[in-house]
Design a protein around this motif. Structure first.
Motif: not given
Lengths: 155, 500
Positions: A83-84, A87-88, A90-91, A94, A99, A103, A106-107, A110-111, A125, A129
């Motif tokens: 997860t972390f 996030l990185l 995505f940054r 991005f 975006f 997105t 990223f989603i 995670i899923l 999903t 999103a």
């Protein structure tokens, strides 16, 4: 990790941090009591932080540190790290990818890799999103988000 | 008479169609945030703050206030139906609310929570109307030493109330103060702890830091925990409480309101502590304390009224002194400053439309919440059915996009992710983030007033003791600190000695 050890490690970190903050603040100029310089306040804050760190550090060795404060339970390393890193990730994607694509990625990650959902559910999903985020932020709120080369909702 | 004129003026601002729709929107978003565990009002406000930049300041504040107390309402729904507090101020509602729901009395529990909140909201708005301007007038006499000692007292109170070690709480205060000095020195314009990083020149942004420490770290803490949510399978009927319910709940509502409002005023107390006190008080006063924990409606009515009244109370120091009592209030303060309005005692004189418009909108919002939320409970129940595994990626996504939208800067995104990690690590090592946040927000004001006080007194620390108001705050700080130390040295009967 037992609470005593946690206190030991964390207080050691804060002692080092406070030493660094005090050293850096002294370099900024402490001034005098009647005319405090830019380093005066952070020096004081660092000093207090370090002193309290020493108290915790010493207490970590004593018997009065309550063991009832121990929060046991294992850290779910894998989902946490993924997860972390997402996030990185995505940054970093991005701006170059835009975006919408960020997105989606990223989603999906995670899923699929944290929640172990199937590819179809994850990607579906993620599409929903991305579309929702586009509608809300780009169309609704007219935020200026980077579109990147994959501007597939760019209508 | 003045108060009546002012409040009527406030209603004329709050009831314009535009502001009314902002209030409605805020209430809806707030309830949604309250219903969904994990984000909380501070997280939601920080998320939506960038979106209010284009709005007129009064409308923006009205919407943010709607989110704030909407979250209080929403939190109770989750507490009653799922036994998970939607936000921390609803923890006590879980105890009896959930039991009532299991006994098929979810309707009266939800209804009483809503009506209790409305009554508490109404009374606390009245308190705010009279107290905030009076306090603001008194605060005009405050100089830098008074402000400094007041803020130090607030921070001591926060550390006193933190769970676990007070020393660790103080360490977080120091860390927050250190983070608060990053950027330009306001007196000499010298850059501090910037290391040639452009994004740090104007200091760490409040919103990315808050979103990271509250939103992202909260989500990271729950990742992989396999949280199981079971909604009580019951038909929600009889939302209007019976005469018996009213009889049992009216005094707890009044007591909860009084307690909540006055505790909420004290900077640093926050919203959850008053609800614990209220629940404890009701249990103590009850003729049947054994009913508490097994579905006593007083256990829902008191704390629910209390958290709503406390939410109103927290506006008092923010509007009259410019001192935020909670993280959410810090964001309100930030919103005011972003719009170029200087918060503090002069706000009521210089911007009456903001001051009175906001206060009146709070009353309007409370009414909207009852009218909207009781019929919408079925919708909120459906929202609760969304599995958390699908929900938290969306919360993270909102945080990411929200942080970027703030200034369209990737640096803010980076900052938020870093502080998300920092928040997680601090939680793991049992350090509370609330004192850090408040110290970070108050840090620049504390430093400023500290340096000004010393300059005024020619370097003498007596200035903090010899001026009457500052002296009172100083002595109060000492009392707070020594009481905790006393409890450590002489533990209560049956209490083991613990870390101070």
């Amino acid at each position: 990790m037992p609470a005593v050890n946690r206190n030991w490690y964390s207080s050691l970190f804060f002692i080092l941090l406070s030493a660094y903050a005090c050293w850096e603040s002294a370099g900024l100029g402490l001034g005098s009591f009647s005319k405090p310089g830019p380093g005066f306040f952070p020096f004081l804050a660092g000093l207090v932080l370090g002193s309290l760190g020493v108290v915790i550090f010493l207490g970590a060795w004593g018997s009065w540190t309550p063991s009832s404060d121990i929060r046991t339970g294992r850290i779910p390393w894998r989902p946490l790290v993924v997860t972390f890193l997402s996030l990185l990730g995505f940054r970093f994607v991005f701006k170059p990818l835009g975006f919408n694509f960020a997105t989606l990625l990223f989603i999906t990650v995670i899923l699929r890799f944290v929640e172990r959902k199937g590819w179809a559910i994850s990607i579906g999903t993620a599409f929903a999103a991305a579309l929702g985020a586009y509608t809300l932020f780009e169309l609704g709120l007219q935020s200026q988000l980077p579109n990147g080369p994959f501007d597939f909702f760019g209508f | 008479m003045d108060a009546l004129t002012n409040i009527l003026y406030g209603f004329s601002v709050a009831l314009t169609p535009v502001n009314l729709s902002y209030c409605l929107l805020g209430c809806l978003i707030g309830t949604l945030v309250g219903v969904l565990p994990g984000l909380g009002p501070a997280g939601a406000i920080s998320l939506l703050l960038p979106l209010t930049f284009r709005l007129d300041i009064t409308g923006a504040l009205i919407m943010l206030a709607g989110i704030y107390y909407g979250a209080m309402y929403g939190g109770s729904t989750t507490a009653i139906l799922v036994n998970i507090p939607g936000e921390t101020a609803s923890v006590m509602t879980c105890l009896d609310g959930y039991q009532m729901a299991r006994q098929g009395r979810a309707g009266p529990a939800l209804g009483m929570a809503a009506f209790g909140s409305l009554i508490a909201g109404t009374i606390s708005v009245c308190g705010l109307i009279f107290l905030a301007p009076t306090l603001a007038e008194g605060a005009l006499k405050f100089g830098p030493p008074e402000y400094f000692t007041l803020m130090i007292m607030s921070l001591s109170l926060v550390t006193y109330l933190t769970r676990g070690s007070m020393i660790k709480g103080f360490m977080m205060v120091c860390l927050g103060l250190l983070l608060g000095v990053i950027g330009n020195d306001p007196v000499t314009a010298k850059l501090r702890f910037v290391y040639n990083i452009t994004a740090l020149r104007s200091g760490l942004g409040l919103v990315p830091v808050l979103m990271g420490l509250f939103g992202v770290s909260e989500v990271l803490s729950s990742v992989g925990s396999g949280e199981d949510r079971t909604i009580v399978k019951t038909k929600i009927r009889n939302l209007l409480p019976s005469a018996r319910d009213w009889k049992d709940s009216s005094l707890p509502i009044l007591r909860g309101t009084t307690l909540g409002f006055f505790l909420g005023i004290l900077p640093g107390i926050g919203l959850s502590i008053p609800t614990f006190v209220s629940y404890g008080l009701e249990k103590k006063l009850s003729k049947h304390p054994e009913r508490f924990g097994s579905g006593a409606i007083e256990g829902v009515a008191g704390p629910e009224a209390c958290n709503n009244a406390a939410a109103g109370g927290t506006f008092v120091p923010m509007l009259s002194l410019g001192i935020p009592a909670t993280a959410s209030m810090a964001l309100f303060l930030g919103a005011l400053m972003i719009h170029g309005v200087q918060p503090g005692p002069l706000l009521v004189q210089e911007h009456p439309e903001i001051f009175w418009g906001l206060i009146s909108s709070m009353y309007v919002g409370n009414v909207i919440l009852v009218i909207l939320n009781l019929p919408l409970i079925a919708v909120w129940v459906q929202v609760l059915r969304i599995p958390y595994s699908f929900l938290y990626p969306m919360i993270l996504l909102f945080c990411l996009i929200g942080a970027y939208c703030l200034n369209n800067q990737i640096a803010e995104l980076t900052l938020m992710i870093i502080f998300g990690g920092v928040g997680y690590i601090l939680r793991y090592f049992d350090y509370e983030v609330t004192p850090l946040i408040l110290a970070f927000v108050l840090g620049p004001m504390i430093e400023d007033s500290f340096r000004q006080s010393l300059t005024l007194s020619g370097g003498s620390f007596d200035v903090f003791l010899l001026r009457p108001i500052a002296g009172i705050f100083f002595v109060a700080t000492l009392l707070i600190l020594s009481s905790k130390l006393w409890r450590h040295v002489v533990p209560k009967k049956g209490e083991t000695r613990r870390d101070a």
